[in-house]
Design a protein around this motif. Structure first.
Motif, PDB file in Angstrom:
ATOM      1  N   ALA B 188      44.305  18.602  31.294  1.00  0.00           N
ATOM      2  CA  ALA B 188      44.419  19.871  30.846  1.00  0.00           C
ATOM      3  C   ALA B 188      43.099  20.247  31.179  1.00  0.00           C
ATOM      4  O   ALA B 188      42.292  21.563  31.527  1.00  0.00           O
ATOM      5  N   GLY B 189      42.000  19.847  30.531  1.00  0.00           N
ATOM      6  CA  GLY B 189      40.980  20.515  30.524  1.00  0.00           C
ATOM      7  C   GLY B 189      40.206  20.324  32.013  1.00  0.00           C
ATOM      8  O   GLY B 189      39.774  20.949  32.102  1.00  0.00           O
ATOM      9  N   VAL B 212      42.982  27.820  27.497  1.00  0.00           N
ATOM     10  CA  VAL B 212      43.736  27.649  28.414  1.00  0.00           C
ATOM     11  C   VAL B 212      43.933  26.169  28.130  1.00  0.00           C
ATOM     12  O   VAL B 212      45.159  25.906  28.288  1.00  0.00           O
ATOM     13  N   ALA B 213      42.534  25.446  28.289  1.00  0.00           N
ATOM     14  CA  ALA B 213      43.455  23.850  28.089  1.00  0.00           C
ATOM     15  C   ALA B 213      44.237  23.344  26.874  1.00  0.00           C
ATOM     16  O   ALA B 213      45.026  23.176  26.957  1.00  0.00           O
ATOM     17  N   LEU B 214      43.764  24.464  25.235  1.00  0.00           N
ATOM     18  CA  LEU B 214      44.391  23.957  24.637  1.00  0.00           C
ATOM     19  C   LEU B 214      45.925  24.366  24.511  1.00  0.00           C
ATOM     20  O   LEU B 214      47.364  23.746  24.036  1.00  0.00           O
ATOM     21  N   THR B 215      46.195  25.206  25.280  1.00  0.00           N
ATOM     22  CA  THR B 215      47.281  26.301  26.040  1.00  0.00           C
ATOM     23  C   THR B 215      48.289  25.454  26.462  1.00  0.00           C
ATOM     24  O   THR B 215      49.396  25.261  26.125  1.00  0.00           O
ATOM     25  N   ILE B 216      47.889  24.400  27.205  1.00  0.00           N
ATOM     26  CA  ILE B 216      48.798  23.688  27.684  1.00  0.00           C
ATOM     27  C   ILE B 216      49.557  22.702  26.805  1.00  0.00           C
ATOM     28  O   ILE B 216      49.526  22.460  27.779  1.00  0.00           O
ATOM     29  N   THR B 279      39.088  16.097  22.070  1.00  0.00           N
ATOM     30  CA  THR B 279      37.826  16.286  22.210  1.00  0.00           C
ATOM     31  C   THR B 279      37.812  16.969  23.656  1.00  0.00           C
ATOM     32  O   THR B 279      36.606  17.706  24.395  1.00  0.00           O
ATOM     33  N   ALA B 280      38.297  15.749  24.860  1.00  0.00           N
ATOM     34  CA  ALA B 280      37.688  15.491  26.113  1.00  0.00           C
ATOM     35  C   ALA B 280      38.214  16.897  26.530  1.00  0.00           C
ATOM     36  O   ALA B 280      37.044  17.720  27.559  1.00  0.00           O
ATOM     37  N   PRO B 281      39.271  17.846  26.795  1.00  0.00           N
ATOM     38  CA  PRO B 281      38.923  19.000  27.290  1.00  0.00           C
ATOM     39  C   PRO B 281      38.252  19.720  27.192  1.00  0.00           C
ATOM     40  O   PRO B 281      37.857  21.168  27.845  1.00  0.00           O
TER      41      PRO B 281
END
Ligand SMILES: Nc1ncnc2c1ncn2[C@@H]1O[C@H](COP(=O)(O)OP(=O)(O)OP(=O)(O)O)[C@@H](O)[C@H]1O
Ligand SMILES: [Mg+2]
Lengths: 259, 357
Positions: B188-189, B212-216, B279-281
């Motif tokens: 996602a990130g 946006v990454a977290l939204t996914i 963390t990673a994204p």
């Protein structure tokens, strides 16, 4: 204001299952018509086609014609929402809105449709509707308490109050008294007597005495066999049905000689 | 035929409804005995704490069941067995949680000071700095994700339950949502980073990319939990509303969603709690910085998990200080998640359908 209903050649389906077949019937304005018949013969199903609630069930459909006050309900340009505003309904099981208080439940038809209504008009409407449903004295001290906190019978009368608060022209009642004690039942029957001055009422009941007490006309539905569609066997003035019915099946059902 | 009716009822002995029972404190007594016996045996054999606890648990389950089997009925014995197993499982499930909390609190609490919470790492050369920038980053990025994921997720759930029943499109959406649930967070990130690199040029790091990454990651959780909650709303209520001449969309908005609101909020909170620790994204999409950045749409942004990760992996010259700050940041993150959960519970209580009189 009240309107008559004309049903012709009505077939009612659940997907492929033909539940009710070939109904022809005229329901007079400003009168009470009772629908009787054994369980599963399609009384509720038929009742729900009179305000287009039947099609809410996925796969459910209708063939034939239903005319209300000269307007055909199932024409393609008819808005079912408008139909339901004109034809109100009380269900077999009480179903007050759990998120609303008693007061809000009565006003639900107005509020959910976002009609503007002044506080004093709203108060008056709530009182009038609850009086009409014979519930006012029991709840006037706790109008802001949740509707779900009432007893089953009180909830049913709350639902009646909610239905008459939108001032429909026709009122459909599906066994409105099956959850009520004799006192509330007689209150609802008195209410039906008053309401028929203004409304056309169709009521489903399993209680023969009730049908005899409240209705002008009675329609008897029956099933030929399980799995077969229900049919309208006979419709006549209640007096005639309960004394000298035309059909033998009616006589058998009413006198309890029915399998 | 007729005489049978008047035949006297066969005299049956009165069936007793009383059964021998263990004393009320039986489970407590069993615990005490099991612990004592386990400790005695374990210590005499020179065992450590863990085997003794396991032994005591076993002794408790077996001992109480056997005792009950001797004194009480077989049904009561089975009941005791299952009840003890449930309790033991509960305790086993709680062990890692309690241990994790105590570790984080004991290691993190000393780091927490006024400056720790109110300053950033900007220009800190020696000694402890602050995590204010990371707190702000976490809150802003997660808020951004929530603002995007909740409407999309909730509306999708409404479509699935209210409009798409049995339709092929709904089936396809459900399948895609299930696939989305399985997306590794780093993918996602990468997606968010690649998306904004394409639009805004390579090397774009900013908070919004993280959002946006977290939204996914959030959307599938919100859809699934809201869908379950909406399905629980009885169809009676929808019909009651339709019968009052209320259009479908208004019924959904004013009857169905409010009735399911408490559950929906719980689902949203779970979704937030799930992504707030990612963390990673965020390393990939939002970057890292030492300074406070309150603009989601420009400049890199650090979040608490990224800060923890960085403090551990690049502690600099003062390793102890950096590690302690990492624990402190972890504690702050846990407190934020707990605060969210409490908030959700309070909201759920307020919004849930009322019954009482
Ligand atoms: N949602 C549904 N889907 C499919 N079939 C249905 C559905 N509801 C009712 N039916 C079928 O339609 C037939 C008529 O049912 P209906 O509920 O109208 O009976 P009823 O006369 O109201 O009975 P009761 O007196 O028990 O309320 C029955 O065979 C029933 O199984
Ligand atoms: Mg019925």
């Amino acid at each position: 204001m009240a309107k008559s209903i004309d049903v012709s050649d009505l077939n009612i389906y659940y997907s492929d299952f033909l539940a009710v077949e070939g109904v022809n019937m005229t329901i007079k304005a400003r009168s009470v018509t009772a629908l009787i018949g054994p369980s599963g013969c399609g009384k509720s199903t038929f009742l729900r086609t009179l305000n287009r609630m039947h099609e809410v069930i996925p796969g459910a459909r209708v063939e034939g014609k239903v005319m209300v006050g000269g307007q055909s309900l199932y024409d393609s340009d008819v808005d079912p929402v408008e139909v339901r505003r004109m034809v109100g309904m009380v269900f077999q099981r009480p179903n007050p809105f759990p998120t609303m208080s008693i007061y809000e439940n009565v006003l639900a038809g107005v509020r959910l449709n976002s009609k503007r209504i002044s506080k004093s008009d709203a108060d008056a409407l709530v009182e009038k509707s609850l009086q009409g449903a014979n519930l006012w004295n029991e709840v006037k001290e706790r109008l802001n308490k949740p509707g779900m906190g009432l007893s089953g019978g009180q909830q049913q009368r709350l639902c009646i109050a909610r239905a008459i608060a939108v001032e429909p022209e026709i009122l459909l009642m599906d066994e409105p008294c099956s959850a009520l004690d004799p006192i509330s039942t007689s209150a609802v029957e008195d209410l039906i007597h008053e309401l028929k001055e203004q409304y056309t009422i169709v009521i489903v009941t399993h209680n023969m005495q009730q049908a005899a007490r409240v209705s002008e006309d009675t329609a008897f539905f029956n099933l030929a066999a399980t799995g077969k569609p229900g049919k309208l066997i006979e419709m006549n003035p209640t007096k005639k049905i309960f004394s000298v019915p035309d059909e033998e099946a009616t006589e058998a059902y009413i006198s309890g000689r029915f399998g | 035929m007729t005489t049978e009716l008047s035949a006297p009822p066969t005299s049956k002995p009165l069936r007793s409804i009383k059964q021998p029972r263990l004393p009320k404190q039986a489970p407590l007594i069993a615990v005490a005995v099991a612990v004592a016996a386990g400790a005695l045996l374990g210590l005499s054999l020179g065992w450590g704490l863990a085997p003794i606890v396991v032994l005591a648990g076993l002794l408790y389950v077996i001992g109480l069941t056997v005792w009950s089997r001797i004194v009480e009925t077989p049904r009561a014995a089975t009941d005791r067995l299952i009840t003890s197993l449930v309790w033991v499982s509960l305790i086993i499930a709680l062990i890692p949680l309690v241990s994790l909390l105590t570790t984080v609190i004991t290691k993190g609490a000393p780091a927490i000071t006024g400056t720790f919470l109110s300053t950033s790492m900007r220009g800190v050369i020696s000694g402890p700095g602050g995590i204010n920038h990371a707190i702000i980053g976490t809150l802003l990025i997660t808020l951004g994700a929530t603002v995007m994921a909740v409407p999309i997720g909730l509306l999708t759930a409404v479509y699935l339950v209210e409009y798409g029943q049995g339709s092929r499109l709904a089936g396809a959406i459900r399948f895609l949502i299930d696939v989305m649930t399985g997306i590794p967070s780093i993918v996602a990130g990468l997606f968010a980073y690649a998306l904004f690199s394409l639009i805004l040029g390579p090397g774009t790091f900013f908070g919004f990319g993280g959002s946006v990454a977290l939204t996914i990651l959030m959307i599938p959780i919100v859809v699934r939990s809201s869908e379950e909650m909406l399905k629980l709303v009885p169809s009676d209520l929808r019909e009651a509303s339709y019968a009052l001449g209320v259009p479908k969309w208004r019924t959904i908005l004013k009857v169905v969603v409010p009735t399911a609101m408490a559950g929906i909020i719980t689902g949203i909170t779970l979704a937030i709690a799930r992504v707030i620790g990612e963390t990673a994204p965020l390393v990939i999409a939002a970057g890292v910085t030492d300074s406070i950045n309150t603009n989601l749409f420009s400049g890199q942004m650090t979040s608490l998990p990224v800060f923890v990760y960085n403090s551990y992996s690049n502690p600099g010259s003062e390793v102890d200080v950096a590690v302690q700050m990492a624990w402190g940041a972890a504690l702050v993150l846990i407190v934020i998640v707990m605060g969210l959960n409490i908030l959700a519970r309070v909201l759920g209580k307020i919004l849930s359908p009322k019954t009482g009189h």
